[in-house]
Enzyme design. Structure first.
Site, PDB file in Angstrom:
ATOM      1  N   TYR A 140       0.845  -1.197   0.000  1.00 24.63           N
ATOM      2  CA  TYR A 140       0.000   0.000   0.000  1.00 24.63           C
ATOM      3  C   TYR A 140       0.879   1.245   0.000  1.00 24.63           C
ATOM      4  O   TYR A 140       1.544   1.552   0.991  1.00 24.63           O
ATOM      5  CB  TYR A 140      -0.903  -0.010   1.231  1.00 24.63           C
ATOM      6  CG  TYR A 140      -2.052   0.954   1.131  1.00 24.63           C
ATOM      7  CD1 TYR A 140      -3.237   0.582   0.516  1.00 24.63           C
ATOM      8  CD2 TYR A 140      -1.951   2.244   1.641  1.00 24.63           C
ATOM      9  CE1 TYR A 140      -4.296   1.469   0.402  1.00 24.63           C
ATOM     10  CE2 TYR A 140      -3.015   3.132   1.537  1.00 24.63           C
ATOM     11  CZ  TYR A 140      -4.180   2.735   0.920  1.00 24.63           C
ATOM     12  OH  TYR A 140      -5.222   3.613   0.813  1.00 24.63           O
ATOM     13  N   TYR A 198      -5.112   4.781  -8.095  1.00 26.12           N
ATOM     14  CA  TYR A 198      -5.451   4.688  -6.670  1.00 26.12           C
ATOM     15  C   TYR A 198      -6.853   4.138  -6.501  1.00 26.12           C
ATOM     16  O   TYR A 198      -7.831   4.801  -6.832  1.00 26.12           O
ATOM     17  CB  TYR A 198      -5.353   6.075  -6.055  1.00 26.12           C
ATOM     18  CG  TYR A 198      -5.809   6.164  -4.608  1.00 26.12           C
ATOM     19  CD1 TYR A 198      -4.965   5.750  -3.578  1.00 26.12           C
ATOM     20  CD2 TYR A 198      -7.051   6.682  -4.276  1.00 26.12           C
ATOM     21  CE1 TYR A 198      -5.367   5.843  -2.259  1.00 26.12           C
ATOM     22  CE2 TYR A 198      -7.452   6.783  -2.945  1.00 26.12           C
ATOM     23  CZ  TYR A 198      -6.605   6.365  -1.947  1.00 26.12           C
ATOM     24  OH  TYR A 198      -7.008   6.465  -0.646  1.00 26.12           O
TER      25      TYR A 198
END
Lengths: 135, 378
Positions: B280, B330
């Site tokens: 992440y 994203y």
């Protein structure tokens, strides 16, 4: 109200006494009567021992910069004239950490672990923000 | 925690159009991602009996899983909307496995999608709240940047280290046709990118994107007969530094430490056994801190670790091989799972990690508080 253009904090039931103290240029935090821990942000139970027994206690207003960042963009119009400005995590001598601004020096002079002390900024007739300067 | 090692598998992945997709609503993005994942799995929508979604949208929605299921035209045995920020992605797969284990359902659709690029900006911080906005703390960048400042102070981490991460992700994006960022990026370009919130340059920050992705989870038993070679969930972990990122050493030691330890213990693996990492990367710093906390190197040595091409394709630990959220798109960690699965199926073409058998995936959210980990194998 003044023409103050930045966000003004909205005290909650928990934080009313904290903000009343800063208005009088004093910093007071809740101290647990059971374990002695200071806490911030304000709350009804001690995050260390879960006791509900506490008293609002004056603190020194001294501490250190634990970490900091420097804003180069204004995400809210009120900050446009202050760029670049420092937002810091201040660790008080009594233990708790809080977010604030470091004033009284250039942003590039701020360092982690730098000693600081509280100064009071009367932003409106009703609200005063504690900020910190190099000690 | 019960060992669920190898008991559950990911049998379908898919995503919508990515990047700037002004013509679709967030639900439009989500249902096209679901369609892609169903097609990938060779399933019909009626083969799915549970829907788990990430309820956080820029325009937050209550009972989001219900609204999405309505648009998909399915009733479900199990449905829930989760909100753990960027940790929700891997957490949805874990909750799916737990729900199947509990007997609530059999085949679970996990979905997230948002219009981060073309939705009108939501107004925040205008007078509401306390202990942050009044000091000018706005947005995720500021909250995450404290960690890098402290890490630099304690360990001597530098902007060259962060730049190595940004450059690695960009190189990978250039091998991924759907990645948003295709232009060359040098270390000098990184240093020259403008400050957002020091110590973060623009190129330390992930993209704002439109897009949605979906992942289908079922039991290993059911997975055996499906269209795709199953990708098994070997390890799972999750931890929340819920006292907040400013408490203790949380800003430099993420929930990743405990979450990763749980996942490695379940999988029976060590960091050296991992072939590719899909981490992440809301900010470069979070990727570096996560690799440290997962034990790929010692705490404080993440800067040197990510340098010298080690996390690039061909390096010791090819990381974020799709370009990640820094350079691909994203979707709050969903594409990390999609890329991990595709790597383990060997579908990644020019960016394929040779002979990849294991992957570690991370989710990290709530301003660096919530963390979730998956270890996958083929």
């Amino acid at each position: 109200m003044s023409d103050y253009a930045k966000p003004v904090p909205t005290p909650s039931e928990d934080s009313r006494i904290y903000w009343e103290a800063t208005k009088n240029h004093r910093m007071m935090l809740q101290r647990c009567r059971a374990c002695g821990a200071f806490r911030f942000p304000p709350g009804e139970v001690c995050p260390e021992c879960t006791s509900e027994d506490y008293e609002w206690t004056p603190v020194s207003g001294k501490g250190r910069v634990f970490s900091f960042v420097i804003y180069h963009r204004a995400y809210q119009r009120g900050f446009a004239d202050e760029l670049p400005y420092v937002v810091a995590v201040i660790e008080l001598e009594e233990g708790p950490r809080m977010l604030s601004n470091v004033t009284g020096c250039k942003p590039e002079e701020v360092r982690c672990d730098m000693p600081v002390e509280v100064v009071y900024d009367d932003i409106t007739d009703e609200v005063t923000l504690p900020k910190f300067r190099p000690a | 925690m019960a060992s669920l090692k190898d008991k559950y598998a990911i049998v379908g992945v898919g995503h919508s159009a990515l990047g700037k997709v002004p013509e679709l609503s967030d639900y439009g993005l989500q249902v096209t991602a679901v369609k892609a994942a169903l097609d990938d799995a060779g399933l019909k929508k009626t083969d799915v009996d549970a829907v788990i979604t990430h309820s956080h949208l820029l325009g937050a929605v209550r009972v989001h899983h219900q609204n999405l299921s309505e648009r998909l035209g399915i009733d479900t045995a199990f449905g829930v909307s989760l909100s753990a920020g960027g940790a929700t992605s891997c957490l949805m797969v874990q909750v799916a496995a737990a729900a199947i284990e509990a007997g609530f359902c059999k085949t679970v659709l996990c979905v997230h999608g948002d219009k981060g690029a073309t939705r009108k900006t939501v107004t925040r911080g205008e007078g509401g709240g306390e202990f942050g906005p009044e000091y000018g703390l706005f947005g995720a960048a500021g909250a995450h940047a404290f960690g890098l400042t402290r890490h630099m102070h304690e360990y001597g981490t530098t902007h060259d280290h962060m730049g190595a991460i940004a450059v690695a992700c960009r190189k990978h994006a250039q091998l991924n046709p759907v990645a948003a960022m295709q232009a060359d990026m040098t270390l000098e370009d990184y240093h020259n990118s403008r400050w957002i919130v020091w110590p973060f340059h623009l190129f330390d920050c992930c993209l704002r994107s439109d897009g949605a992705a979906a992942v289908i989870v079922t039991s290993a038993e059911r997975a055996k007969d499906m269209k795709q070679k199953p990708v098994y969930v070997m390890g799972m972990g999750q931890t929340n530094n819920s006292r907040g990122y400013i408490w203790g050493d949380h800003m430099t030691e993420l929930g990743a430490k405990e979450s990763g330890a749980q996942a490695f213990a379940m999988a029976g693996l060590k960091p050296k056994d991992i072939d590719t990492a899909q981490i992440y990367d809301c900010f470069t710093y979070i990727l570096m801190a996560t690799l440290e906390d997962y034990g790929f190197c010692k705490k404080g040595e993440g800067g040197p670790f990510v340098s010298g091409g080690r996390i690039e394709l061909g390096g010791e630990l090819p990381t974020n091989t799709s370009g990640g959220m820094l350079s691909e798109c994203y979707i709050e960690g969903m594409l990390q799972i999609v890329e991990g699965v595709r790597q383990l199926r060997g579908e990644c073409g020019a960016r394929q990690v040779k002979d990849a058998e294991t992957a570690i995936i991370s989710g990290n959210g709530g301003n660096a508080v919530c963390h979730s980990t998956l270890i996958l194998r083929n």
